[in-house]
Scaffold this active site. Structure first.
Site, PDB file in Angstrom:
ATOM      1  N   TYR A 135      16.834  56.545  -7.060  1.00 53.81           N
ATOM      2  CA  TYR A 135      17.991  57.253  -7.615  1.00 53.81           C
ATOM      3  C   TYR A 135      19.169  56.292  -7.692  1.00 53.81           C
ATOM      4  O   TYR A 135      19.476  55.589  -6.736  1.00 53.81           O
ATOM      5  CB  TYR A 135      18.360  58.444  -6.728  1.00 53.81           C
ATOM      6  CG  TYR A 135      19.546  59.236  -7.224  1.00 53.81           C
ATOM      7  CD1 TYR A 135      19.448  60.023  -8.374  1.00 53.81           C
ATOM      8  CD2 TYR A 135      20.766  59.208  -6.546  1.00 53.81           C
ATOM      9  CE1 TYR A 135      20.533  60.758  -8.835  1.00 53.81           C
ATOM     10  CE2 TYR A 135      21.855  59.938  -7.006  1.00 53.81           C
ATOM     11  CZ  TYR A 135      21.736  60.708  -8.147  1.00 53.81           C
ATOM     12  OH  TYR A 135      22.817  61.434  -8.600  1.00 53.81           O
ATOM     13  N   ASP A 141      20.491  48.056  -5.733  1.00 50.89           N
ATOM     14  CA  ASP A 141      21.359  49.212  -5.550  1.00 50.89           C
ATOM     15  C   ASP A 141      21.459  49.482  -4.054  1.00 50.89           C
ATOM     16  O   ASP A 141      20.570  50.082  -3.458  1.00 50.89           O
ATOM     17  CB  ASP A 141      20.805  50.421  -6.305  1.00 50.89           C
ATOM     18  CG  ASP A 141      21.716  51.632  -6.177  1.00 50.89           C
ATOM     19  OD1 ASP A 141      22.730  51.539  -5.444  1.00 50.89           O
ATOM     20  OD2 ASP A 141      21.418  52.663  -6.798  1.00 50.89           O
ATOM     21  N   LYS A 174      29.395  54.735  -0.985  1.00 45.70           N
ATOM     22  CA  LYS A 174      29.155  55.384   0.310  1.00 45.70           C
ATOM     23  C   LYS A 174      29.927  54.702   1.463  1.00 45.70           C
ATOM     24  O   LYS A 174      31.141  54.789   1.490  1.00 45.70           O
ATOM     25  CB  LYS A 174      27.653  55.529   0.549  1.00 45.70           C
ATOM     26  CG  LYS A 174      27.048  56.458  -0.546  1.00 45.70           C
ATOM     27  CD  LYS A 174      25.715  57.047  -0.264  1.00 45.70           C
ATOM     28  CE  LYS A 174      25.402  58.124  -1.301  1.00 45.70           C
ATOM     29  NZ  LYS A 174      24.193  57.937  -2.064  1.00 45.70           N
TER      30      LYS A 174
HETATM   31  C1  LIG Z   1      24.233  58.051  -3.682  1.00 54.68           C
HETATM   32  C2  LIG Z   1      23.581  57.004  -4.488  1.00 54.68           C
HETATM   33  C3  LIG Z   1      24.026  56.697  -5.781  1.00 54.68           C
HETATM   34  C4  LIG Z   1      25.083  57.498  -6.487  1.00 54.68           C
HETATM   35  O1  LIG Z   1      26.307  57.375  -5.885  1.00 54.68           O
HETATM   36  P1  LIG Z   1      27.445  58.493  -6.221  1.00 54.68           P
HETATM   37  O2  LIG Z   1      28.628  58.003  -5.483  1.00 54.68           O
HETATM   38  O3  LIG Z   1      26.888  59.785  -5.743  1.00 54.68           O
HETATM   39  O4  LIG Z   1      27.631  58.484  -7.693  1.00 54.68           O
HETATM   40  C5  LIG Z   1      23.445  55.619  -6.425  1.00 54.68           C
HETATM   41  N1  LIG Z   1      22.484  54.898  -5.842  1.00 54.68           N
HETATM   42  C6  LIG Z   1      22.028  55.162  -4.611  1.00 54.68           C
HETATM   43  C7  LIG Z   1      20.982  54.291  -4.004  1.00 54.68           C
HETATM   44  C8  LIG Z   1      22.546  56.237  -3.897  1.00 54.68           C
HETATM   45  O5  LIG Z   1      22.060  56.519  -2.683  1.00 54.68           O
END
Ligand SMILES: *Cc1c(COP(=O)(O)O)cnc(C)c1O
Length: 421
Positions: free
Chosen positions: A140, A235, A263
């Site tokens: 994701y 990511d 995050k």
């Molecule tokens: C949470 C998450 C996202 C998206 O981040 P948002 O701040 O919710 O847009 C993208 N990549 C990873 C790996 C994530 O855990």
């Protein structure tokens, strides 16, 4: 009171929420409406206390309302909330990240993980003059159109293949590959090599449940990207400053070309960033031709909160040992209890993030493995734990997060309750 508030929320916000997974769809219970939190505990509108193992879905590695972060926010807010101009705070933040994360020479602040990954994809395309991006099943990367195919997190929880409203033309530039499957990526590069702008991957997946990449798989991926001049994007929105200060790339000792953060990076405020090799980052506007902008990007309050959090984590490396010990205690305890009860369980854990898979396999290493989990069992355990004041993710395909504010006693209480399920 949770019920009434949520009912009213449903009138004004689709599903009563601002992000789907919070709605507990299909679980037949009302999500608690959270009123406040401190350290490892949060409280709902009915005054019920929960030990927090969601941690705002990852950011709260220092627990809720960490005193230093709260002070930084207050002090900064007093001096102005937003300028849309260069500030010393954003310099502090950028310098700190660039000087502590080896692969990052330059960085651009944005406001969410989605924005970071979406912008990194654009940059990879602009840098290579190519269109295609490889993504992995079950990973994701936020809700950018091009990544909403076989996505993890809420998309996976809802069991939908993607999203309506995403044009076929956009998705046709996304190539799906299989996580932890070297043959799959070799095949994709063989077929499309010269068209591949970049590869985006969660080096430790957290959005199909926690599934770490195998080291040889990541190394091969890096090799292929170098061979075909494709941009390797880690990511690390979830793993950055979480699984170790230097994130997954620190644990594997593999340097990507670009990294996305969010995050933990924002200390709990809306944040994100992407950074990496100078020669790639210099393609960004205003010095390069790849456009990306943001009125709120580098917001002083966010920078102050984020910098305070990162500095604290960097200055206290023992936090990561502490988190590892807490994690191991919880993992061992759950394994013991599951074995006693004869409940097939696989726990995947990296430091302070883990998933309890109710799964009959020996190991959960791929998306297909994760899908074989017993979702009904997970949901049943989730509801029981929530009722007993243990706040874990309402989905088999999300992580459980620990913070430095959790204590051994918290873990033991978790286990004591878990044992009585
Ligand atoms: C949470 C998450 C996202 C998206 O981040 P948002 O701040 O919710 O847009 C993208 N990549 C990873 C790996 C994530 O855990």
């Amino acid at each position: 009171m949770n019920k009434e508030l949520f009912k009213e929320s449903e009138r004004y916000m689709p599903g009563g929420v601002n992000s789907p997974v919070r709605a507990y769809k299909g679980l037949d219970i009302t999500p608690p409406i959270i009123k406040e939190g401190k350290g490892a505990y949060i409280f709902d509108e009915e005054g019920k206390k929960y030990t927090d193992y969601i941690g705002a879905w990852g950011p709260a590695v220092l627990g809720q309302a960490d005193d230093d972060i709260v002070n930084a926010i207050k002090l900064t807010a007093d001096k102005g909330i937003s300028f849309g101009s260069p500030t010393r705070l954003e310099l502090d933040m950028a310098r700190h990240i660039c000087s502590t994360i080896d692969s990052v020479d330059m960085i651009r602040m944005v406001n969410s993980g989605t924005e970071a990954t979406m912008s990194a994809a654009r940059l990879a395309r602009g840098y290579t003059d190519r269109k295609k991006i490889i993504k992995f099943e079950g990973n994701y990367h936020g809700h950018y159109d091009g990544f909403l195919i076989s996505a993890g997190s809420g998309v996976l929880t809802e069991g939908i293949p993607g999203s309506k409203g995403v044009p076929e033309e956009i998705i046709s530039n996304t190539i799906l590959a299989r996580y932890n499957d070297i043959e799959s990526i070799e095949q994709v590069f063989k077929t499309h090599g010269e068209e591949i702008a970049g590869v985006i991957i969660e080096p430790i997946a957290g959005n199909m449940g926690v599934i770490p990449a195998k080291e040889d798989f990541l190394l091969r991926l890096k090799e292929l990207c170098m061979e075909y001049n494709s941009v390797l994007i880690f990511d690390e929105v979830m793993t950055g400053f979480r699984v170790s200060y230097k994130g997954a790339q620190g644990l594997y000792n593999i340097e990507p070309d670009l990294t996305t953060f969010a995050k933990v990076m924002g200390g709990g405020l809306p944040s994100g960033a992407y950074g990496g090799k100078r020669k790639i980052m210099e393609k960004l506007s205003p010095i390069g031709e790849v456009y990306q902008a943001g009125t709120m990007s580098g917001n002083p309050i966010v920078m102050a909160a984020g910098y305070t959090a990162l500095k604290k984590l960097f200055d206290n490396p023992e936090y990561y040992d502490y988190l590892e010990n807490l994690g191991r205690r919880l993992e061992n305890g759950i394994n013991e209890i599951s074995k006693e009860k004869g409940i097939p369980t696989v726990i995947n854990r990296v430091g302070s993030m883990m998933t309890i898979f109710y799964n009959e396999l020996e190991k959960v290493e791929t998306y297909e493995d994760a899908l074989k989990s017993d979702i009904d069992m997970y949901n049943s355990v989730f509801k029981y734990m929530l009722n007993k004041g243990i706040y874990i993710a309402p989905s088999q395909f999300e992580g459980l997060f620990l913070s430095v504010k959790h204590s051994n006693e918290d873990i033991d209480r978790f286990l004591e309750i878990f044992r009585k399920y």
